[in-house]
Write a protein that holds these residues in place. Structure first.
Motif, PDB file in Angstrom:
ATOM      1  N   ASP A  54     -12.679  31.100  10.843  1.00 23.82           N
ATOM      2  CA  ASP A  54     -13.147  31.762   9.626  1.00 23.82           C
ATOM      3  C   ASP A  54     -14.084  30.849   8.839  1.00 23.82           C
ATOM      4  OD1 ASP A  54     -11.432  33.788  10.362  1.00 23.82           O
ATOM      5  OD2 ASP A  54     -10.013  33.468   8.721  1.00 23.82           O
ATOM      6  N   ALA A 105     -16.948  28.013  12.523  1.00 25.55           N
ATOM      7  CA  ALA A 105     -17.498  29.371  12.547  1.00 25.55           C
ATOM      8  C   ALA A 105     -18.884  29.371  13.176  1.00 25.55           C
ATOM      9  CB  ALA A 105     -17.551  29.946  11.130  1.00 25.55           C
ATOM     10  N   TYR A 155      -6.918  31.004  11.856  1.00 18.41           N
ATOM     11  CA  TYR A 155      -7.971  31.021  10.844  1.00 18.41           C
ATOM     12  C   TYR A 155      -9.069  29.986  11.058  1.00 18.41           C
ATOM     13  CZ  TYR A 155      -4.213  33.609   8.682  1.00 18.41           C
ATOM     14  OH  TYR A 155      -3.200  34.514   8.450  1.00 18.41           O
ATOM     15  N   TYR A 190     -13.026  28.029   5.959  1.00 16.82           N
ATOM     16  CA  TYR A 190     -11.608  27.704   6.089  1.00 16.82           C
ATOM     17  C   TYR A 190     -11.438  26.227   6.421  1.00 16.82           C
ATOM     18  CZ  TYR A 190      -6.713  27.969   7.172  1.00 16.82           C
ATOM     19  OH  TYR A 190      -5.355  27.772   7.156  1.00 16.82           O
TER      20      TYR A 190
END
Length: 134
Positions: free
Chosen positions: A82, A102, A79, A85
């Protein structure tokens, strides 16, 4: 450099090749990516730790940024790219938006490169950026 100095963190570039071939990409965007990853390495490392930056050209430009920080758990690794996150949910300083990783991945992909992350909890993290030479 100022962030690293404040925490007494050494940034070791001795394993970065002194001469690398030029790559065709947006210098300012690549610089932004390196700043994001170095800032994360500093922020998630305790004082008096070391961060190493390696660079080599073997068919592609490969840049590795490794720290001795808190690491990322195996459960959180899928993750990290993301938006919003945050693997470290215990941080209370609210200085992180959870967008840096990201943004960095999107920039690298837009420049034609790839990025991967390897990490072990309480051991450290290595970010590997691969950029085409031509």
């Amino acid at each position: 450099e100022n962030l690293a100095n404040q925490k007494n963190i050494q940034i070791d570039t001795s394993r970065a090749a002194s001469v690398l071939p030029p790559i065709n990409c947006d210098y300012y965007r690549l610089r932004q990516v390196l700043i994001i990853f170095l800032t994360n390495a500093i922020n998630y490392s305790e004082s008096r730790k070391k961060i190493s930056v390696e660079a080599e050209a073997e068919g592609a430009l490969i840049i590795k940024i490794s720290d001795e920080g808190i690491g990322i758990s195996r459960e959180d690794l899928p993750y990290v790219w993301d938006r919003f996150y945050k693997a470290d949910k215990m941080r209370t300083d609210n200085t992180s938006t959870g967008l840096g990783m990201a943004i960095a991945k999107n920039i690298i992909n837009a420049l034609g490169g790839e990025v991967e992350i390897q990490s072990r909890l309480n051991v450290g993290t290595t970010v590997i950026i691969t950029m085409p030479l031509k």
